[in-house]
Write an enzyme that holds these catalytic residues in place. Structure first.
Site, short mmCIF file in Angstrom:
data_model
loop_
_atom_site.label_atom_id
_atom_site.label_comp_id
_atom_site.label_asym_id
_atom_site.label_seq_id
_atom_site.Cartn_x
_atom_site.Cartn_y
_atom_site.Cartn_z
N GLU A 13 12.12 -1.01 -6.42
CA GLU A 13 11.81 0.59 -6.88
C GLU A 13 13.30 1.22 -6.31
OE1 GLU A 13 9.89 2.98 -8.47
OE2 GLU A 13 9.17 1.29 -9.31
N CYS A 62 3.86 5.37 -11.64
CA CYS A 62 4.24 4.19 -10.88
C CYS A 62 3.60 3.04 -11.03
CB CYS A 62 3.79 4.39 -9.25
SG CYS A 62 4.59 3.35 -8.16
N CYS A 65 2.42 1.22 -6.85
CA CYS A 65 1.06 1.28 -6.47
C CYS A 65 0.13 1.51 -7.47
CB CYS A 65 1.27 2.23 -5.50
SG CYS A 65 1.82 4.04 -6.16
N HIS A 69 -2.13 7.18 -8.48
CA HIS A 69 -1.95 8.37 -9.23
C HIS A 69 -3.18 8.72 -10.26
CE1 HIS A 69 2.00 9.14 -7.77
NE2 HIS A 69 2.23 8.22 -7.87
N ARG A 538 2.16 5.16 0.54
CA ARG A 538 3.37 5.79 1.16
C ARG A 538 2.99 7.15 1.68
NH1 ARG A 538 3.65 2.48 -2.89
NH2 ARG A 538 5.41 1.08 -2.88
N SER A 561 6.84 10.24 -1.79
CA SER A 561 8.26 10.13 -1.79
C SER A 561 8.83 11.53 -1.93
CB SER A 561 8.63 8.96 -2.65
OG SER A 561 8.22 7.64 -2.30
N CYS A 605 9.47 4.71 -2.92
CA CYS A 605 9.31 4.31 -4.13
C CYS A 605 9.33 5.46 -5.10
CB CYS A 605 7.97 3.76 -4.32
SG CYS A 605 7.12 3.34 -5.92
N CYS A 608 9.71 5.00 -12.08
CA CYS A 608 10.00 3.51 -12.38
C CYS A 608 10.74 3.58 -13.58
CB CYS A 608 8.59 2.85 -12.93
SG CYS A 608 7.53 2.67 -11.74
#
Length: 631
Positions: A13, A62, A65, A69, A538, A561, A605, A608
């Site tokens: 990432e 993402c 992970c 989400h 994270r 992040s 991360c 994407c």
């Protein structure tokens, strides 16, 4: 002064750019900038869509992970509409989430972070017999003796155990030597292998760790089997608003979930326990201990100043999040803020964080002072329910829109907003969660659950091994790395714990996995808003949704992040990434391995990729950040 630029930062990432200003004589970083270089824009994609579909879109934020989400999005919509999921669905979601945490932490340590500590070139110098002896010594010395709870322990015996023979390590060394001699480092390419830090560890440590790097490449896919069984696939397993889409029968072998497939899940969960106990934690502790002994405890940044968590893993079904029931049911009560942990747990200051803070417009906000977004004039910060996603890319400080030379430190320089807790920046993540729970238990704010007791036991045991109190080693790059490993072990046991609860409930005859009583939009209020919380790998993750007339009117995702990689702010100061770089000494300016190591300790991360479409759905562009994506 020397300016150092690393762009991209990550091995996978990679949409992160950092710039540091370094005093070459002292190695001190005097200033640091962190810039998210890709625009996510999922908030605009979700506007005007059916809330029942929100999780499927949000999940695509993402691909690392994979599922976090979706869970936060489901919880947000369910919170808005007042949907309570069945206990079985709660257990299954927790199993999926906990196994994802184990997988993510394993992958991060071995495949994104390990090469900041160990080198295949040094491994090629090792004595295989000495490495075999070292492997046995490490297993004995760095067994913390934590987690042996009979009701959650693995079945029969560990199916996976580190190999510790001369023949095995000689074969691995031969393979590594062939790669080095051929100049085809492949997955080990493009790194600062001549940095002096790689010689801090004996060659045998490097060989052992690289062997485990290769082991985990093979084993990691088996850890996410629960996603495939319960959610149909990985990455991005399937869910349904109100529960899970997998019907269960303990008697019908043709059912999507039956006794045979549950046995497969249990085998996967036992593997997670073995991998964290016998590979991950001994390796991380062995490497971390050697760095601690050499006094290398920099990189703490905001960790000792302020950390934040939302809490997670409801033990039973709950009626909502913003009404406070979610926080009453939690097994893992890392919800709260802790300041000044670096002064010691007795002097640390704890602040509660519950449903009242979620709805307080002054408690949780996002600012865009140095972010490529526009807010209405006079609105420096907005609560997520009032959040606005209006891009305003102004380019770098020096260079062009496609060829950056230097970020605009005085202006806007990142696609990330700046989240704040009561106007202050805070670090989130495994380290934050461990500091919060440890402080809450030690200061007597809570009577610990079995999981919280395990956290305290882990921290105290690791402190004994390292020979330092928690406030000395936890708030550092080493501590951030070790906390992730300790948490992986915790989550391995938590996934087995919720599996046991699921099996017990099924045996009692309850096979319900979804509540569809409020599936019809006609049953919804004209306007509703909700928040979905989750402690992702994270850190603290929150999704915020406003629903009007059956459609999403506003959607905001405040991701870990964003908290950690955010740009500075005139009121809150530097974000965690920036502060951690400024707390890190750099030995060799042209080979800033220390900067890589401290940022990678957060497991960065970002988005994407960015896919752009016009109103007719025609593809306009795909922005690739991987130079080899088209090969």
């Amino acid at each position: 002064m020397k300016r150092i630029v690393i762009d991209p930062m990550n091995r996978i990432e990679g949409h992160l750019r950092v710039e540091v200003t370094l005093d070459e004589a002292s190695g001190k970083v005097n200033d640091a900038l962190s810039s998210g270089t890709a625009w996510r824009g999922i908030e605009l994609v979700l506007k005007d869509r059916d809330p029942r579909d929100a999780w499927a879109f949000a999940q695509r934020i993402c691909g690392v992970c994979t599922t976090m989400h979706a869970l936060a999005s489901l919880r947000a919509v369910e919170d808005a509409l007042g949907i309570e999921i069945p206990n079985n669905a709660n257990y299954i979601r927790n199993i999926i989430a906990a196994s994802q945490e184990v997988h993510d932490h394993l992958m991060h340590f071995y495949h994104l972070h390990a090469l900041d500590w160990v080198s295949p070139l040094e491994a090629a110098k090792a004595d295989p017999a000495a490495t075999a002896a070292l492997q046995n010594a490490v297993l004995e010395k760095y067994d913390l003796g934590i987690g042996r709870m009979s009701e959650h322990e693995m079945s029969a015996y560990p199916k996976e155990y580190p190999k510790a023979t001369t023949t095995y390590f000689a074969a691995v060394k031969t393979k590594i030597q062939q790669i080095v001699d051929n100049g085809q480092l492949g997955i080990f390419a493009a790194h600062y292998w001549d940095h002096p830090d790689y010689r801090l560890l004996p060659p045998e440590v490097h060989l052992m760790a690289v062997a485990h790097y290769l082991n985990m490449l093979d084993k990691q896919r088996e850890v996410v089997v629960p996603h495939v069984v319960f959610g149909g696939k990985n990455p991005h397993p399937h869910y349904v608003l109100g529960g899970m889409p997998c019907s269960v029968s303990m008697t019908d072998m043709n059912a999507p979930i039956n006794s045979e497939r549950l046995a497969v899940v249990e085998t996967s969960l036992d593997l997670g326990i073995a991998l964290t106990k016998y590979f991950y934690m001994p390796d991380a502790l062995a490497i971390g201990h050697m760095y601690v002994q050499k006094g290398m405890l920099d990189g703490g940044g905001l960790a000792g100043v302020r950390v934040l968590g939302f809490g997670d893993y409801p033990d039973e079904a709950y009626s909502g999040i913003k009404n406070g029931d979610f926080h009453k049911k939690l097994l893992f009560r890392c919800n709260g803020v802790v300041e000044n942990f670096s002064l010691g747990v007795e002097k640390a200051v704890y602040y509660d964080l519950t449903d009242h803070d979620l709805t307080d417009p002054a408690a949780l906000t996002e600012g865009v002072e140095h972010s490529w977004y526009n807010y209405p004039q006079g609105q420096p910060d907005l609560h997520p329910w009032q959040g606005i996603t209006e891009p305003n890319f102004t380019g770098p400080g020096e260079g062009t829109a496609t060829a950056w030379k230097q970020l605009n430190e005085a202006g806007k320089y990142s696609w990330l907003k700046t989240p704040k807790w009561r106007g202050k920046a805070a670090e989130v993540g495994p380290l934050a969660r461990y500091i919060i729970v440890y402080t809450k238990v030690k200061q007597g704010h809570i009577q610990p659950t079995w999981a919280e007791k395990m956290i305290v036991e882990q921290v105290d045991a690791a402190s004994k091994v390292l020979g330092l109190p928690p406030e000395k080693w936890l708030v550092s790059t080493v501590g951030r790395t070790l906390a992730r490993g300790l948490e992986a072990q915790l989550f391995a046991y938590m996934s087995k714990y919720y599996f046991d609860k699921l099996i017990a409930n099924l045996r009692n005859g309850d096979t319900h996995v979804a509540n569809t009583s409020l599936w019809d939009p006609a049953s919804w209020p004209q306007e509703a808003k909700g928040v979905g919380l989750h402690e992702a790998p994270r850190g603290a993750l929150s999704h915020w949704v406003v629903i009007k007339n059956g459609k999403i009117d506003n959607y905001q995702a405040v991701v870990p992040s964003t908290w950690n990689a955010c740009p500075r702010d005139s009121t809150s100061g530097h974000g965690p990434y920036e502060a951690s770089m400024m707390d890190t000494l750099v030995k060799t300016p042209d080979k800033p391995l220390e900067i890589l190591r401290v940022i990678h300790s957060f497991d960065p991360c970002l988005a994407c990729a960015t896919h752009l479409y016009n109103r007719e759905g025609q593809k306009l562009a795909i922005v690739e950040t991987d130079a080899y994506a088209g090969i």
